[in-house]
Write a protein that holds these residues in place. Structure first.
Motif, PDB file in Angstrom:
ATOM      1  N   TYR A 224      40.077  26.650  37.699  1.00 34.09           N
ATOM      2  CA  TYR A 224      39.561  28.010  37.489  1.00 34.09           C
ATOM      3  C   TYR A 224      40.716  29.015  37.392  1.00 34.09           C
ATOM      4  O   TYR A 224      40.802  29.804  36.434  1.00 34.09           O
ATOM      5  N   VAL A 225      41.619  28.980  38.348  1.00 36.46           N
ATOM      6  CA  VAL A 225      42.714  29.949  38.386  1.00 36.46           C
ATOM      7  C   VAL A 225      43.705  29.703  37.252  1.00 36.46           C
ATOM      8  O   VAL A 225      44.158  30.649  36.594  1.00 36.46           O
ATOM      9  N   ASP A 226      44.053  28.440  36.997  1.00 33.07           N
ATOM     10  CA  ASP A 226      45.013  28.147  35.928  1.00 33.07           C
ATOM     11  C   ASP A 226      44.497  28.614  34.567  1.00 33.07           C
ATOM     12  O   ASP A 226      45.251  29.161  33.755  1.00 33.07           O
ATOM     13  N   LEU A 227      43.218  28.396  34.309  1.00 30.56           N
ATOM     14  CA  LEU A 227      42.643  28.855  33.041  1.00 30.56           C
ATOM     15  C   LEU A 227      42.644  30.374  32.956  1.00 30.56           C
ATOM     16  O   LEU A 227      42.942  30.948  31.904  1.00 30.56           O
ATOM     17  N   ALA A 228      42.304  31.029  34.063  1.00 31.78           N
ATOM     18  CA  ALA A 228      42.260  32.490  34.072  1.00 31.78           C
ATOM     19  C   ALA A 228      43.638  33.086  33.780  1.00 31.78           C
ATOM     20  O   ALA A 228      43.758  34.059  33.023  1.00 31.78           O
ATOM     21  N   VAL A 229      44.662  32.502  34.363  1.00 34.87           N
ATOM     22  CA  VAL A 229      46.021  33.002  34.145  1.00 34.87           C
ATOM     23  C   VAL A 229      46.466  32.749  32.710  1.00 34.87           C
ATOM     24  O   VAL A 229      47.088  33.604  32.068  1.00 34.87           O
ATOM     25  N   SER A 230      46.127  31.584  32.163  1.00 35.30           N
ATOM     26  CA  SER A 230      46.620  31.217  30.828  1.00 35.30           C
ATOM     27  C   SER A 230      46.012  32.034  29.703  1.00 35.30           C
ATOM     28  O   SER A 230      46.638  32.212  28.667  1.00 35.30           O
ATOM     29  N   GLY A 251      37.004  41.421  37.621  1.00 32.66           N
ATOM     30  CA  GLY A 251      37.129  41.721  39.038  1.00 32.66           C
ATOM     31  C   GLY A 251      38.540  42.159  39.370  1.00 32.66           C
ATOM     32  O   GLY A 251      39.193  42.853  38.588  1.00 32.66           O
ATOM     33  N   ASN A 252      39.049  41.771  40.538  1.00 29.60           N
ATOM     34  CA  ASN A 252      40.410  42.074  40.952  1.00 29.60           C
ATOM     35  C   ASN A 252      40.901  40.960  41.871  1.00 29.60           C
ATOM     36  O   ASN A 252      40.143  40.075  42.256  1.00 29.60           O
ATOM     37  N   VAL A 253      42.192  40.999  42.183  1.00 27.26           N
ATOM     38  CA  VAL A 253      42.797  39.921  42.965  1.00 27.26           C
ATOM     39  C   VAL A 253      42.091  39.742  44.304  1.00 27.26           C
ATOM     40  O   VAL A 253      41.731  38.622  44.699  1.00 27.26           O
ATOM     41  N   ASN A 254      41.899  40.836  45.011  1.00 19.44           N
ATOM     42  CA  ASN A 254      41.311  40.754  46.343  1.00 19.44           C
ATOM     43  C   ASN A 254      39.895  40.199  46.290  1.00 19.44           C
ATOM     44  O   ASN A 254      39.517  39.333  47.087  1.00 19.44           O
ATOM     45  N   ARG A 255      39.115  40.686  45.336  1.00 25.34           N
ATOM     46  CA  ARG A 255      37.743  40.188  45.212  1.00 25.34           C
ATOM     47  C   ARG A 255      37.743  38.709  44.847  1.00 25.34           C
ATOM     48  O   ARG A 255      36.949  37.928  45.374  1.00 25.34           O
ATOM     49  N   CYS A 256      38.631  38.296  43.948  1.00 23.94           N
ATOM     50  CA  CYS A 256      38.662  36.898  43.515  1.00 23.94           C
ATOM     51  C   CYS A 256      39.013  35.977  44.683  1.00 23.94           C
ATOM     52  O   CYS A 256      38.375  34.942  44.885  1.00 23.94           O
ATOM     53  N   LEU A 257      40.022  36.349  45.467  1.00 23.13           N
ATOM     54  CA  LEU A 257      40.409  35.536  46.613  1.00 23.13           C
ATOM     55  C   LEU A 257      39.281  35.454  47.642  1.00 23.13           C
ATOM     56  O   LEU A 257      39.012  34.399  48.214  1.00 23.13           O
ATOM     57  N   THR A 258      38.621  36.589  47.850  1.00 26.05           N
ATOM     58  CA  THR A 258      37.495  36.603  48.787  1.00 26.05           C
ATOM     59  C   THR A 258      36.357  35.755  48.261  1.00 26.05           C
ATOM     60  O   THR A 258      35.704  35.023  49.020  1.00 26.05           O
ATOM     61  N   VAL A 302      45.644  39.511  34.963  1.00 26.86           N
ATOM     62  CA  VAL A 302      44.561  38.536  34.918  1.00 26.86           C
ATOM     63  C   VAL A 302      43.192  39.217  34.952  1.00 26.86           C
ATOM     64  O   VAL A 302      42.223  38.682  34.410  1.00 26.86           O
ATOM     65  N   PHE A 303      43.115  40.426  35.532  1.00 29.10           N
ATOM     66  CA  PHE A 303      41.821  41.018  35.843  1.00 29.10           C
ATOM     67  C   PHE A 303      41.537  42.317  35.091  1.00 29.10           C
ATOM     68  O   PHE A 303      42.432  43.097  34.788  1.00 29.10           O
ATOM     69  N   ILE A 304      40.248  42.520  34.831  1.00 28.86           N
ATOM     70  CA  ILE A 304      39.734  43.802  34.368  1.00 28.86           C
ATOM     71  C   ILE A 304      38.430  44.036  35.119  1.00 28.86           C
ATOM     72  O   ILE A 304      37.697  43.098  35.430  1.00 28.86           O
ATOM     73  N   ASP A 305      38.148  45.302  35.439  1.00 28.59           N
ATOM     74  CA  ASP A 305      36.980  45.611  36.258  1.00 28.59           C
ATOM     75  C   ASP A 305      36.313  46.880  35.745  1.00 28.59           C
ATOM     76  O   ASP A 305      36.764  47.491  34.766  1.00 28.59           O
ATOM     77  N   TYR A 306      35.245  47.278  36.425  1.00 29.92           N
ATOM     78  CA  TYR A 306      34.481  48.459  36.019  1.00 29.92           C
ATOM     79  C   TYR A 306      35.381  49.679  35.842  1.00 29.92           C
ATOM     80  O   TYR A 306      35.281  50.402  34.847  1.00 29.92           O
ATOM     81  N   GLU A 307      36.235  49.922  36.841  1.00 25.56           N
ATOM     82  CA  GLU A 307      37.057  51.130  36.807  1.00 25.56           C
ATOM     83  C   GLU A 307      37.965  51.166  35.588  1.00 25.56           C
ATOM     84  O   GLU A 307      38.236  52.236  35.031  1.00 25.56           O
ATOM     85  N   ASN A 308      38.450  49.998  35.157  1.00 23.11           N
ATOM     86  CA  ASN A 308      39.297  49.945  33.968  1.00 23.11           C
ATOM     87  C   ASN A 308      38.537  50.389  32.729  1.00 23.11           C
ATOM     88  O   ASN A 308      39.069  51.128  31.881  1.00 23.11           O
ATOM     89  N   ILE A 309      37.298  49.932  32.609  1.00 26.21           N
ATOM     90  CA  ILE A 309      36.467  50.305  31.457  1.00 26.21           C
ATOM     91  C   ILE A 309      36.098  51.785  31.529  1.00 26.21           C
ATOM     92  O   ILE A 309      36.275  52.534  30.560  1.00 26.21           O
ATOM     93  N   TRP A 310      35.597  52.210  32.671  1.00 26.58           N
ATOM     94  CA  TRP A 310      35.166  53.599  32.821  1.00 26.58           C
ATOM     95  C   TRP A 310      36.324  54.577  32.622  1.00 26.58           C
ATOM     96  O   TRP A 310      36.136  55.684  32.099  1.00 26.58           O
TER      97      TRP A 310
END
Length: 491
Positions: A224-230, A251-258, A302-310
């Motif tokens: 999962y993580v390797d594909l997301a990074v690539s 999402g974001n790093v913290n949310r993904c790890l959690t 690696v991440f994009i979230d609501y705040e980035n779009i808004w």
């Protein structure tokens, strides 16, 4: 001013003294729910006696159409309009009306919670069941305003239509003041799993089928993580990552790890043999997840979230809500490989140009025996006001409605709507079955235990697991004990 609308069906008195109805419609019965975590061993169908309640109303307090993200039609609809889901709801409610000589009604209000409080304070509790976000309902349980589902007569909580895993996870201090069953599809529809963009995955040059990885128990955190990074790429090469570029995960790093800790089955508490709860957040598994994946996930955009779009101020006027708009502009327009989401979101991607599929949450490694798919505790659930005037009959009516829902609403939602209409690849069907049969709930989230629920996130953010735990553990334990003691105190 309260917005209130009473709605009812045409009533007919059942002429049979004992009845075990076979089908709401031609959708067919369903028995696959027996595989649910903590599943029931009860197999014999229940039987129900007809009763004459003189056409009295059985009223649900529900959201009106001002709700944009959390509205549904599982409780009441005026007509089917040729829709399988609506037809199942109509036929189920008519069956209850005929059997008990009642009128199934719905009071549609802006906020079921606050409307319930106003009515109870005024001594005018004229509704039987509230249908409200679980997290909002919990404060009424803490204040002693709700009835324990376990005290209801004529309810068999061991039945599959009461969702065995929910029955276990939502029972706190021996009491179940908030419940779910198959009258609503939220126990399935709000369970979190993984969406993936098939087009982006194929463009990476992968020949392995992600579905085959699931079958082989090789759909793991590493993959999962390797594909997301690539896949994360600055598409236009301008050196600035925007919503037009390509990302691995929503999402974001913290949310993904959690999220990974949840996928590994780590919960905030563990129930002890004496009914108490031990704080179980701090574990070697959680530390291992952080050490293994923090640096990888921080290695690029690696991440994009609501705040980035808004933050880019797009025109979201065509969408029912800004959340739905952001999800479509991100995942729906092909800029994200993986998006944690739920079945209820499938309708948002009907117009998606890329092909997408769904996957169960990944396993920590191939030795992990169980999948874990936690249901969002914001999901609307059921509660019964302690001042209810017809509690003696509420149980049997809910029991019948849940039974009929498993028989016709469940297949209308899961088989017809989600699988047949929204999932073009039959391989996704198996993935959805895995999700459906492995749902769990986190009760500390349901009851809003803010300190307890923040520990894992803060450990993941700082990386200082021991110091964060030592600082917050006593507060979390006190918070848990206080909640459980309060709920236990109500007779």
């Amino acid at each position: 001013m309260t917005i209130k609308r009473h709605i009812s069906f045409v009533l007919a008195l059942a002429s049979v003294m004992q009845i075990s109805l076979a089908s709401c419609s031609d959708l067919g019965a369903n028995s696959s729910s027996s595989a649910l975590y903590g599943s029931s061993t009860v197999t014999a169908p229940p039987s129900f006696e007809s009763e004459d309640h003189n056409g009295e109303k059985f009223t649900f307090l529900i959201y009106n159409d001002h709700a944009t993200d959390y509205t549904d039609n599982y409780i009441w609809v005026e007509n089917s309009n040729g829709n399988a889901l609506r037809e199942a709801v109509v036929n189920r409610n008519i069956a209850a009306e005929e059997l008990f000589n009642i009128k199934v009604t719905a009071d549609e209000v802006y906020s079921p919670k606050y409307e319930a409080i106003v009515r109870m304070q005024a001594g005018q509790c004229d509704f039987d069941v509230m249908y409200e976000w679980g997290t909002r309902t919990s404060s009424l349980a803490i204040d002693g305003l709700l009835y324990d589902f376990k005290d209801l007569e004529d309810v068999d909580l061991s039945r599959s239509y009461w969702i065995p895993s929910a029955r276990e996870d939502l029972t706190v201090g021996g009491k179940m003041y908030i419940a779910t069953n198959y009258i609503t599809m939220n126990s399935i529809g709000w369970a979190n799993f993984i969406y993936f963009n098939k087009t982006l995955y194929s463009e990476l040059g992968n020949t392995d089928s992600l579905y085959d990885l699931v079958d082989a128990k090789e759909w793991t955190f590493d993959k999962y993580v390797d594909l997301a990074v690539s896949v994360s790429t600055d598409i236009d090469g301008d050196g600035i990552m925007t919503s037009a570029d390509q990302y691995g995960v929503w999402g974001n790093v913290n949310r993904c790890l959690t999220d990974l800790t949840r996928y590994a089955g780590i919960q905030n508490t563990k129930k002890q043999s004496d009914g108490s709860y031990a704080l179980s957040i701090y574990s070697e598994t959680a530390v291992d997840i952080y050490i293994s994946f923090k640096n990888k996930l921080d290695s690029g955009d690696v991440f994009i979230d609501y705040e980035n779009i808004w933050g880019e101020k797009p025109d979201l006027s065509a969408f029912a809500s800004r959340y739905k708009g952001a999800r479509f502009l991100g995942f729906g327009e092909g800029h994200v490989l993986f998006m944690p989401g739920s079945m209820d979101m499938t309708h948002e991607f009907v117009e998606m140009q890329d092909d997408y599929g769904v996957l169960p949450n990944p396993l920590m490694d191939s030795t992990q025996e169980s999948y874990y798919h936690f249901v969002d505790t914001n999901a609307p659930m059921f509660s019964i006001p302690v001042q209810g005037e017809k509690i003696d009959t509420t149980g049997k009516i809910l029991e019948f409605l849940a039974y009929k829902s498993e028989e016709c609403l469940l297949p209308a939602f899961f088989e017809t709507t989600i699988k047949s209409k929204r999932m073009p690849d039959t391989m996704d069907y198996k993935m959805l079955d895995i999700v459906k049969n492995s749902i769990k709930y986190e009760w500390t989230e349901l009851y809003g235990l803010s300190v307890t629920n923040s520990v894992m996130s803060k450990m993941m953010t700082s990386g200082s697991f021991k110091s964060v735990y030592n600082r917050l553990a006593s507060k979390a334990k006190a918070e848990i004990k206080s909640c459980v003691t309060t709920l236990e105190s109500y007779d």
